[in-house]
Motif scaffolding. Structure first.
Motif, PDB file in Angstrom:
ATOM      1  N   ILE A 198       0.945  -1.208  -0.107  1.00  0.00           N
ATOM      2  CA  ILE A 198       0.412   0.284   0.142  1.00  0.00           C
ATOM      3  C   ILE A 198       1.291   1.336  -0.294  1.00  0.00           C
ATOM      4  O   ILE A 198       1.693   1.627   1.156  1.00  0.00           O
ATOM      5  CB  ILE A 198      -1.343  -0.161   1.117  1.00  0.00           C
ATOM      6  N   GLU A 218       0.808   5.141  -0.061  1.00  0.00           N
ATOM      7  CA  GLU A 218      -0.349   6.412   0.529  1.00  0.00           C
ATOM      8  C   GLU A 218       0.655   7.411   1.653  1.00  0.00           C
ATOM      9  O   GLU A 218       0.861   6.616   2.305  1.00  0.00           O
ATOM     10  CB  GLU A 218      -1.571   5.709   0.842  1.00  0.00           C
ATOM     11  N   SER A 242      -3.748   4.891   4.981  1.00  0.00           N
ATOM     12  CA  SER A 242      -3.173   3.436   4.957  1.00  0.00           C
ATOM     13  C   SER A 242      -3.348   2.569   5.683  1.00  0.00           C
ATOM     14  O   SER A 242      -3.451   1.643   5.821  1.00  0.00           O
ATOM     15  CB  SER A 242      -1.276   4.338   4.751  1.00  0.00           C
ATOM     16  N   ILE A 264      -6.777   0.485   5.095  1.00  0.00           N
ATOM     17  CA  ILE A 264      -7.013   0.133   4.025  1.00  0.00           C
ATOM     18  C   ILE A 264      -6.035  -1.178   4.563  1.00  0.00           C
ATOM     19  O   ILE A 264      -6.643  -2.370   4.911  1.00  0.00           O
ATOM     20  CB  ILE A 264      -5.938   0.785   2.678  1.00  0.00           C
ATOM     21  N   ARG A 265      -5.238  -1.118   5.522  1.00  0.00           N
ATOM     22  CA  ARG A 265      -4.787  -2.191   5.538  1.00  0.00           C
ATOM     23  C   ARG A 265      -5.134  -2.856   6.285  1.00  0.00           C
ATOM     24  O   ARG A 265      -5.391  -3.823   6.361  1.00  0.00           O
ATOM     25  CB  ARG A 265      -3.223  -1.577   6.411  1.00  0.00           C
ATOM     26  N   CYS A 285      -0.096  -7.727   4.295  1.00  0.00           N
ATOM     27  CA  CYS A 285       0.075  -6.412   3.963  1.00  0.00           C
ATOM     28  C   CYS A 285       1.474  -5.069   4.445  1.00  0.00           C
ATOM     29  O   CYS A 285       1.802  -5.412   5.733  1.00  0.00           O
ATOM     30  CB  CYS A 285      -1.080  -4.936   4.317  1.00  0.00           C
ATOM     31  N   CYS A 300       2.845  -1.034   4.022  1.00  0.00           N
ATOM     32  CA  CYS A 300       2.506  -0.182   3.739  1.00  0.00           C
ATOM     33  C   CYS A 300       4.419   1.076   3.722  1.00  0.00           C
ATOM     34  O   CYS A 300       5.395   0.992   4.612  1.00  0.00           O
ATOM     35  CB  CYS A 300       2.327   0.616   4.978  1.00  0.00           C
ATOM     36  N   LEU A 313      -1.180  -1.226  -4.147  1.00  0.00           N
ATOM     37  CA  LEU A 313      -2.203  -0.008  -4.379  1.00  0.00           C
ATOM     38  C   LEU A 313      -1.508   1.481  -4.721  1.00  0.00           C
ATOM     39  O   LEU A 313      -0.896   0.829  -3.018  1.00  0.00           O
ATOM     40  CB  LEU A 313      -2.798  -0.216  -2.901  1.00  0.00           C
ATOM     41  N   ASP A 343      -0.970   4.917  -4.444  1.00  0.00           N
ATOM     42  CA  ASP A 343      -1.765   7.223  -4.733  1.00  0.00           C
ATOM     43  C   ASP A 343      -0.554   7.998  -5.885  1.00  0.00           C
ATOM     44  O   ASP A 343       0.209   7.013  -6.371  1.00  0.00           O
ATOM     45  CB  ASP A 343      -1.247   8.030  -3.351  1.00  0.00           C
TER      46      ASP A 343
END
Length: 219
Positions: A6, A8, A14, A17-18, A28, A30, A50, A52
């Motif tokens: 992820i 973000e 973040s 979502i995680r 996941c 980040c 994922l 941004d």
């Protein structure tokens, strides 16, 4: 286990979502800027990114150029909602383009579509004492085979993939039966009753008055 990166820079987004992806069974990691993400991609293997677009140091488009040769699928998650931005994101090589804010159920569904496209979908799901084999379409409870019909199996998979999320009846029906919901709840209710009995989910699979159903993982 499917590994998702992820990327973000807004920590609350973040984290949200995680937490939801981990609840759905994904592993996941980040990253909060483009350079950090590039370093992680160089050092680790991921099944999906994922991404941004507006990121510090390296933006999402530049990072996508770095990702593409590695054959890692990427989904843009961005507030840039103009048509030219959406088209540009897809043309640049992203597998999907999701505009913030979005529903977690929509994100999970789109992730599943992209993973299936790249043949990276998970093969087994687990929920408490249930083991769900997605290839063989079998469910074992404490090692014993549970005799589910095809629709009961699909319904269980849908709930497990969306556990701890309140799901309204129309969304469940349209996702599992793949046809428009006509307002008749009897078919759905009967399937859920049988599913509870066959899997022992009476305490977990809750009916929420006027809201729908929720598979509670904490009970």
């Amino acid at each position: 286990m499917i590994k998702i990166l992820i990327v973000e820079d807004e920590h609350p987004i973040s984290d949200l979502i995680r937490m939801n992806l981990e609840d759905a069974g994904y592993h996941c990691t980040c990253a909060f800027d483009g350079l950090e993400a590039a370093d992680m991609i160089e050092e680790q293997t991921f099944d999906l990114v994922l991404l941004d677009i507006m990121l510090p140091h390296i933006n999402g488009y530049e990072l996508l150029d770095y990702i593409k040769p590695l054959q890692i699928p990427a989904i843009f998650l961005t507030a840039k909602s103009d048509l030219k931005d959406r088209v540009g994101g897809l043309i640049s090589g992203a597998e999907d383009y999701i505009i913030k804010p979005f529903e977690i159920t929509e994100l999970l569904a789109r992730i599943q579509v992209v993973l299936r496209r790249f043949h990276k979908s998970e093969k087994v799901l687990a929920f408490h004492d249930l083991i769900i084999d997605l290839d063989k379409r079998t469910v074992h409870k404490n090692g014993a085979l549970a005799d589910l019909t095809p629709k009961e199996f699909d319904l269980l998979v849908y709930f497990v993939r969306n556990k701890d999320i309140v799901l309204d009846r129309s969304k469940i029906y349209e996702s599992v039966w793949e046809t428009e919901y006509d307002g008749n709840t009897r078919t759905l209710e009967l399937h859920i009753q049988r599913l509870r009995k066959k899997t022992g989910l009476e305490k977990h699979l809750k009916t929420l008055y006027k809201s729908g159903y929720c598979l509670d993982s904490k009970e």
